[in-house]
Structure formats: structure tokens, C-alpha cells
Scaffold this motif. Structure first.
Motif, PDB file in Angstrom:
ATOM      1  N   THR A  73       2.302   2.023  -5.423  1.00 57.28           N
ATOM      2  CA  THR A  73       2.119   0.774  -4.675  1.00 57.28           C
ATOM      3  C   THR A  73       0.907   0.860  -3.757  1.00 57.28           C
ATOM      4  N   MET A  74       0.743   1.974  -3.082  1.00 61.91           N
ATOM      5  CA  MET A  74      -0.402   2.129  -2.188  1.00 61.91           C
ATOM      6  C   MET A  74      -1.722   2.164  -2.959  1.00 61.91           C
ATOM      7  N   ALA A  75      -1.718   2.785  -4.147  1.00 61.54           N
ATOM      8  CA  ALA A  75      -2.923   2.798  -4.977  1.00 61.54           C
ATOM      9  C   ALA A  75      -3.290   1.394  -5.443  1.00 61.54           C
ATOM     10  N   LEU A  76      -2.285   0.601  -5.781  1.00 59.55           N
ATOM     11  CA  LEU A  76      -2.554  -0.778  -6.199  1.00 59.55           C
ATOM     12  C   LEU A  76      -3.046  -1.617  -5.023  1.00 59.55           C
ATOM     13  N   GLY A  77      -2.586  -1.303  -3.829  1.00 56.19           N
ATOM     14  CA  GLY A  77      -3.119  -1.965  -2.645  1.00 56.19           C
ATOM     15  C   GLY A  77      -4.595  -1.669  -2.460  1.00 56.19           C
ATOM     16  N   ARG A  78      -4.980  -0.410  -2.714  1.00 57.39           N
ATOM     17  CA  ARG A  78      -6.405  -0.057  -2.628  1.00 57.39           C
ATOM     18  C   ARG A  78      -7.208  -0.761  -3.714  1.00 57.39           C
ATOM     19  N   LEU A  79      -6.628  -0.870  -4.909  1.00 60.60           N
ATOM     20  CA  LEU A  79      -7.309  -1.584  -5.989  1.00 60.60           C
ATOM     21  C   LEU A  79      -7.529  -3.045  -5.617  1.00 60.60           C
ATOM     22  N   ALA A  80      -6.509  -3.689  -5.044  1.00 64.61           N
ATOM     23  CA  ALA A  80      -6.641  -5.090  -4.619  1.00 64.61           C
ATOM     24  C   ALA A  80      -7.773  -5.240  -3.613  1.00 64.61           C
ATOM     25  N   ALA A  81      -7.856  -4.301  -2.675  1.00 67.59           N
ATOM     26  CA  ALA A  81      -8.912  -4.350  -1.664  1.00 67.59           C
ATOM     27  C   ALA A  81     -10.284  -4.182  -2.299  1.00 67.59           C
ATOM     28  N   ARG A  82     -10.411  -3.254  -3.231  1.00 65.14           N
ATOM     29  CA  ARG A  82     -11.698  -3.026  -3.892  1.00 65.14           C
ATOM     30  C   ARG A  82     -12.116  -4.231  -4.723  1.00 65.14           C
ATOM     31  N   LEU A  83     -11.136  -4.890  -5.362  1.00 63.99           N
ATOM     32  CA  LEU A  83     -11.457  -6.099  -6.133  1.00 63.99           C
ATOM     33  C   LEU A  83     -12.001  -7.205  -5.235  1.00 63.99           C
ATOM     34  N   GLU A  84     -11.588  -7.200  -3.984  1.00 66.86           N
ATOM     35  CA  GLU A  84     -12.059  -8.223  -3.047  1.00 66.86           C
ATOM     36  C   GLU A  84     -13.253  -7.751  -2.211  1.00 66.86           C
ATOM     37  N   GLY A  85     -13.910  -6.679  -2.673  1.00 68.81           N
ATOM     38  CA  GLY A  85     -15.170  -6.265  -2.068  1.00 68.81           C
ATOM     39  C   GLY A  85     -15.105  -5.264  -0.951  1.00 68.81           C
ATOM     40  N   GLU A  86     -13.916  -4.763  -0.626  1.00 61.73           N
ATOM     41  CA  GLU A  86     -13.807  -3.783   0.459  1.00 61.73           C
ATOM     42  C   GLU A  86     -14.167  -2.384  -0.025  1.00 61.73           C
ATOM     43  N   GLN A  87     -14.747  -1.600   0.874  1.00 63.46           N
ATOM     44  CA  GLN A  87     -15.089  -0.211   0.573  1.00 63.46           C
ATOM     45  C   GLN A  87     -13.884   0.667   0.901  1.00 63.46           C
ATOM     46  N   VAL A  88     -13.101   0.965  -0.111  1.00 63.33           N
ATOM     47  CA  VAL A  88     -11.860   1.726   0.061  1.00 63.33           C
ATOM     48  C   VAL A  88     -11.929   2.968  -0.827  1.00 63.33           C
ATOM     49  N   PRO A  89     -11.592   4.149  -0.295  1.00 65.90           N
ATOM     50  CA  PRO A  89     -11.644   5.370  -1.108  1.00 65.90           C
ATOM     51  C   PRO A  89     -10.578   5.382  -2.198  1.00 65.90           C
ATOM     52  N   LEU A  90     -10.836   6.164  -3.251  1.00 72.10           N
ATOM     53  CA  LEU A  90      -9.874   6.288  -4.333  1.00 72.10           C
ATOM     54  C   LEU A  90      -8.620   7.031  -3.896  1.00 72.10           C
ATOM     55  N   ALA A  91      -8.771   7.974  -3.004  1.00 69.69           N
ATOM     56  CA  ALA A  91      -7.634   8.743  -2.446  1.00 69.69           C
ATOM     57  C   ALA A  91      -6.813   9.392  -3.545  1.00 69.69           C
ATOM     58  N   VAL A  92      -7.468  10.253  -4.330  1.00 72.59           N
ATOM     59  CA  VAL A  92      -6.764  10.964  -5.395  1.00 72.59           C
ATOM     60  C   VAL A  92      -7.172  12.430  -5.359  1.00 72.59           C
ATOM     61  N   ARG A  93      -6.240  13.297  -5.717  1.00 74.88           N
ATOM     62  CA  ARG A  93      -6.518  14.726  -5.785  1.00 74.88           C
ATOM     63  C   ARG A  93      -6.398  15.205  -7.225  1.00 74.88           C
ATOM     64  N   VAL A  94      -7.356  16.010  -7.630  1.00 77.12           N
ATOM     65  CA  VAL A  94      -7.334  16.558  -8.999  1.00 77.12           C
ATOM     66  C   VAL A  94      -6.960  18.033  -8.914  1.00 77.12           C
TER      67      VAL A  94
END
Length: 246
Positions: free
Chosen positions: A225-246
Motif C-alpha cells: 500500500t505504501m509503495a502504491l502511494g509513492r507511485l501515485a505521487a510520482r504519477l502526479e509529478g512529485e519527487q518521491v524515492p523508490l524506497a526499495v532494498r535489493v
């Protein structure tokens, strides 16, 4: 006029419909009015995921044929104010033609901030209908060679259909599984395999699957859910980090 985004994939089983529902909900939480269109004729799932299946009488094919108006064929999600669904036809024979789809969505998009079209997997007639009205595409893939090969084919089909604005969503990502699989050295190699610029990584999250199966929203604090929130923000032009660990 709302932005029209088609959500597609090269192959089935990558969690595309779950992602579409979760992204729609994330956009609603940002105060947007969102219409989901289920383009997967004969295999629809968004009606169940949004809890409207028992109320459904009409679908997009009925509206295209003039047998139902938008107020009859578009259903509100009862647990998410501002989220609406236009269901898919029950039969593949009733797929709406690309020309009619384009005209319908052009009118409907005037009443929403976002229109998200859940595209059937592959590049057949359902794909051509779903992408006809799209301004941009999210191409969903898991990080494995077969999915990414088909993802690249989808990229080419989208370009052929005139959808040049494309972004990759790596779904169901697990850093541990990614390392154990060893198919790619890093995420840059995944992006290169798809040929599409990355916009989001959504982690493997059982809460999203459970929510989709039960027709209810996933927990706000779940990783997906939090990742999809970041995706929504990025789609609307916000600079949001991917926040993922490999």
C-alpha cells in the motif's frame, strides 16, 4: 480533463489488476476522483475487488451499445469515496472497438481526475481496445526473464498503437528472491531488459492479495500500500524515492 492511463503487462499473473485497484485507491486518498475501467472481457476481476459484483447489472459493452447510460453502468466503490468502476463485458465477443473506446473515454475523462484502464494481458484485440484512448501506460512486470521479455514486446506494441509515454512498474518484488534467482545483476539490468524507464517497485505483499480476494482495502501501513502511494505521487509529478532494498 482527467489523465488516462492504461495498465498493461506482457503476460498474465503479474498482479496487474491488484495493482490497478490499489493505485486507484492511493489516488483517491490524495483527494482525486478516479474511474477504473476493466478491459479484461470475459475474465473481469475488478468488480469483485471493488465489491460491486453483486450490484452489477450493466457493463461497458451495454454503454457502448446505448443500452445503459454512465449513471447505470458506472458503479461507486462503497468503501472508497471517489473511486468508481466501469465493468468489463462478460464475453470476449463484446469487446468494445478501439474507435468507440476512444470516444467514450474522451467523454468520461471530463468528470474524473484519473482514468485507469486495466488492460488484458497480451497484445490481442482486448489490448488494442484498452490502449486506444490512453495518454500513457504503466507496464507491469515481475523481475524475471520471461516476464521482462514479454514486457519488451508490450513496449513495442504500445509504441505501434501511439502510446509513447511508458513507465515500468516492477511488481511483487522480493530482494531475497531477486538475489537468489541471479538472473540479473541489479535493477539497472532489469530496466535494460524491459527497455522502459522505471517509475515504481512494489514489494511482495500478502496484504494486497488478501484485500483483492476479499473485496476490501489493504491496510494503510502495508508495504505494498505504501509503495502504491509513492507511485501515485510520482504519477502526479512529485519527487518521491523508490524506497526499495535489493
Amino acid at each position: 480533463m482527467g489523465v488516462v492511463t492504461v495498465i498493461t503487462s506482457g503476460k498474465g499473473g503479474v498482479g496487474k489488476s491488484t495493482l490497478t485497484t490499489g493505485l486507484g485507491l492511493a489516488l483517491v486518498r490524495r483527494g482525486r476522483r478516479v474511474l477504473l475501467i476493466d478491459g479484461d472481457a470475459g475474465l473481469s476481476s475488478l468488480d469483485h475487488m471493488l465489491g460491486v459484483s453483486e450490484r452489477q447489472v450493466f457493463n461497458i459493452a451495454d454503454m457502448a451499445a446505448g443500452e445503459a447510460d454512465p449513471s447505470q453502468a458506472i458503479y461507486p466503490c462503497e468503501w472508497a469515496e471517489g473511486l468508481f468502476l466501469l465493468p468489463a463485458p462478460g464475453r470476449e465477443e463484446d469487446i468494445v472497438s478501439p474507435e468507440i473506446m476512444k470516444r467514450m473515454v474522451s467523454v468520461l475523462s471530463r468528470y474524473y481526475d484519473h482514468v485507469l484502464i486495466d488492460c488484458p494481458a497480451g497484445v490481442g484485440s482486448g489490448f488494442m481496445s484498452a490502449v486506444a484512448s490512453a495518454q500513457r501506460a504503466l507496464v507491469v512486470s515481475t523481475p524475471d526473464p520471461v516476464c521482462l521479455r514479454d514486457c519488451n514486446k508490450t513496449r513495442i506494441a504500445l509504441e505501434y498503437a501511439g502510446v509513447r509515454s511508458q513507465r515500468l512498474v516492477v511488481n511483487r518484488f522480493s530482494g531475497k528472491s531477486f538475489r537468489n534467482l541471479g538472473a540479473y545483476r541489479d535493477l539497472d539490468a532489469v530496466i535494460d531488459a524491459s527497455g522502459i524507464r522505471l517509475i515504481a517497485i512494489v514489494p511482495e505483499d500478502a496484504a494486497l492479495a488478501v484485500a483483492g480476494a476479499s473485496g476490501s482495502p489493504a491496510p494503510l501501513k502495508s508495504a505494498g500500500t505504501m509503495a502504491l502511494g509513492r507511485l501515485a505521487a510520482r504519477l502526479e509529478g512529485e519527487q518521491v524515492p523508490l524506497a526499495v532494498r535489493v
